[in-house]
Design a protein around this motif. Structure first.
Motif, mmCIF file in Angstrom:
data_model
loop_
_atom_site.group_PDB
_atom_site.id
_atom_site.type_symbol
_atom_site.label_atom_id
_atom_site.label_comp_id
_atom_site.label_asym_id
_atom_site.label_seq_id
_atom_site.Cartn_x
_atom_site.Cartn_y
_atom_site.Cartn_z
ATOM 1 N N MET A 1 0.842 -1.200 0.000
ATOM 2 C CA MET A 1 0.000 0.000 0.000
ATOM 3 C C MET A 1 0.876 1.248 0.000
ATOM 4 O O MET A 1 0.626 2.180 -0.770
ATOM 5 C CB MET A 1 -0.941 0.001 1.208
ATOM 6 C CG MET A 1 -1.809 1.216 1.321
ATOM 7 S SD MET A 1 -3.496 0.860 0.891
ATOM 8 C CE MET A 1 -4.281 2.432 1.209
ATOM 9 N N GLU A 2 1.884 1.273 0.842
ATOM 10 C CA GLU A 2 2.806 2.417 0.867
ATOM 11 C C GLU A 2 3.448 2.620 -0.504
ATOM 12 O O GLU A 2 3.514 3.748 -1.010
ATOM 13 C CB GLU A 2 3.910 2.192 1.907
ATOM 14 C CG GLU A 2 3.449 2.287 3.337
ATOM 15 C CD GLU A 2 4.573 1.958 4.314
ATOM 16 O OE1 GLU A 2 5.760 2.109 3.956
ATOM 17 O OE2 GLU A 2 4.252 1.552 5.437
ATOM 18 N N ASP A 3 3.917 1.530 -1.099
ATOM 19 C CA ASP A 3 4.559 1.609 -2.417
ATOM 20 C C ASP A 3 3.587 2.127 -3.476
ATOM 21 O O ASP A 3 3.949 2.971 -4.298
ATOM 22 C CB ASP A 3 5.095 0.242 -2.850
ATOM 23 C CG ASP A 3 6.263 -0.239 -2.007
ATOM 24 O OD1 ASP A 3 6.871 0.593 -1.291
ATOM 25 O OD2 ASP A 3 6.557 -1.453 -2.054
ATOM 26 N N TRP A 4 2.360 1.627 -3.456
ATOM 27 C CA TRP A 4 1.377 2.029 -4.462
ATOM 28 C C TRP A 4 0.958 3.489 -4.299
ATOM 29 O O TRP A 4 0.651 4.161 -5.275
ATOM 30 C CB TRP A 4 0.174 1.105 -4.434
ATOM 31 C CG TRP A 4 0.451 -0.254 -5.030
ATOM 32 C CD1 TRP A 4 1.656 -0.720 -5.506
ATOM 33 C CD2 TRP A 4 -0.470 -1.314 -5.195
ATOM 34 N NE1 TRP A 4 1.517 -2.010 -5.953
ATOM 35 C CE2 TRP A 4 0.217 -2.408 -5.777
ATOM 36 C CE3 TRP A 4 -1.817 -1.477 -4.899
ATOM 37 C CZ2 TRP A 4 -0.396 -3.615 -6.083
ATOM 38 C CZ3 TRP A 4 -2.429 -2.681 -5.202
ATOM 39 C CH2 TRP A 4 -1.731 -3.737 -5.800
ATOM 40 N N ILE A 5 0.958 3.994 -3.078
ATOM 41 C CA ILE A 5 0.690 5.416 -2.861
ATOM 42 C C ILE A 5 1.837 6.241 -3.435
ATOM 43 O O ILE A 5 1.624 7.204 -4.175
ATOM 44 C CB ILE A 5 0.473 5.722 -1.358
ATOM 45 C CG1 ILE A 5 -0.874 5.147 -0.880
ATOM 46 C CG2 ILE A 5 0.543 7.231 -1.100
ATOM 47 C CD1 ILE A 5 -1.067 5.174 0.625
ATOM 48 N N CYS A 6 3.060 5.837 -3.127
ATOM 49 C CA CYS A 6 4.241 6.593 -3.582
ATOM 50 C C CYS A 6 4.428 6.553 -5.090
ATOM 51 O O CYS A 6 4.963 7.503 -5.669
ATOM 52 C CB CYS A 6 5.497 6.078 -2.884
ATOM 53 S SG CYS A 6 5.534 6.467 -1.123
ATOM 54 N N THR A 7 3.999 5.479 -5.737
ATOM 55 C CA THR A 7 4.172 5.361 -7.190
ATOM 56 C C THR A 7 2.949 5.829 -7.978
ATOM 57 O O THR A 7 2.952 5.786 -9.200
ATOM 58 C CB THR A 7 4.499 3.908 -7.593
ATOM 59 O OG1 THR A 7 3.424 3.053 -7.168
ATOM 60 C CG2 THR A 7 5.801 3.439 -6.964
#
Length: 166
Positions: free
Chosen positions: A140-146
Motif C-alpha cells: 500500500m505504501e509503495d502504491w501510494i508513492c508510485t
C-alpha cells in the motif's frame, strides 16, 4: 441557479461573512472509509470504476452515511460488508476530516477494522461494481508513492492508520 439537488448532494448559494459575492456550497452527507485489515494481515482495497476520472481506481472501501443509519460506525460496517463481503473484527475510529472545506460542508469519518473475515457475498449498489484486492501494508505504501493509489481520502486514512501504529 440558487439550488441544485441530486441523490448524493445539493448545491446551494450563500454569501460569506465578509464579502458581497455569491458563493456556492456542495452540501453532502458525511462519508466513511475503512482501513480494513483481514485476518491474514492484508489491507482490503476495492477496485472500481469512477465516473469523475473515467477510469478504474484502487481505494479503501467507503461510502455515504445514509439517513437510514446516520451513524458513521454503522455506515462503515455496512459499506465494508456491501463492497467486500468482509465483516466482524475490532473497530477503532481513526478520526474525521473535511474532504474539501472550500466548497463542501461534510466530513469523512475514517475507521480501522482489524481481523475482519469474509462472511458474505458482495452486495453492490446499483451504480457500483467493486472487486476486493488484498495487499500488504508495505505494498500500500509503495502504491501510494508510485501513484497506483491516488484517492486522497484513502491516502489520508492510511496515514491516520500508520500514525496509530507508531
Amino acid at each position: 441557479m440558487d439550488e441544485l439537488t441530486t441523490h448524493i448532494f445539493k448545491i446551494t448559494s450563500s454569501k460569506p461573512y465578509n464579502d458581497n459575492h455569491k458563493y456556492y456550497c456542495i452540501e453532502c452527507p458525511d462519508w466513511v472509509n475503512i482501513v480494513a485489515i483481514a485476518t491474514t494481515g492484508e489491507i482490503i482495497l476495492v477496485k472500481q470504476y469512477r465516473y469523475g476520472i473515467n477510469d478504474m481506481t484502487l481505494e479503501l472501501p467507503a461510502g455515504m452515511v445514509d439517513n437510514e443509519d446516520n451513524n458513521p460506525l454503522e455506515a462503515a460496517r455496512r459499506e465494508l460488508l456491501e463492497e467486500t463481503g468482509y465483516g466482524k473484527g475490532q473497530w477503532i475510529s481513526l478520526g474525521w476530516m473535511h474532504p474539501n472545506p472550500a466548497i463542501q460542508n461534510n466530513r469523512c469519518h475514517s475507521f480501522l477494522a482489524k481481523n475482519v473475515e469474509k462472511i458474505a457475498d458482495i452486495k453492490n449498489d446499483l451504480h457500483e461494481n467493486t472487486e476486493p484486492v488484498l495487499i500488504s501494508p508495505t505494498t500500500m505504501e509503495d502504491w501510494i508513492c508510485t501513484g497506483k493509489i491516488t484517492h486522497s481520502l484513502a491516502i489520508s486514512a492510511f496515514y491516520l492508520y500508520q500514525n496509530l501504529r507508531k
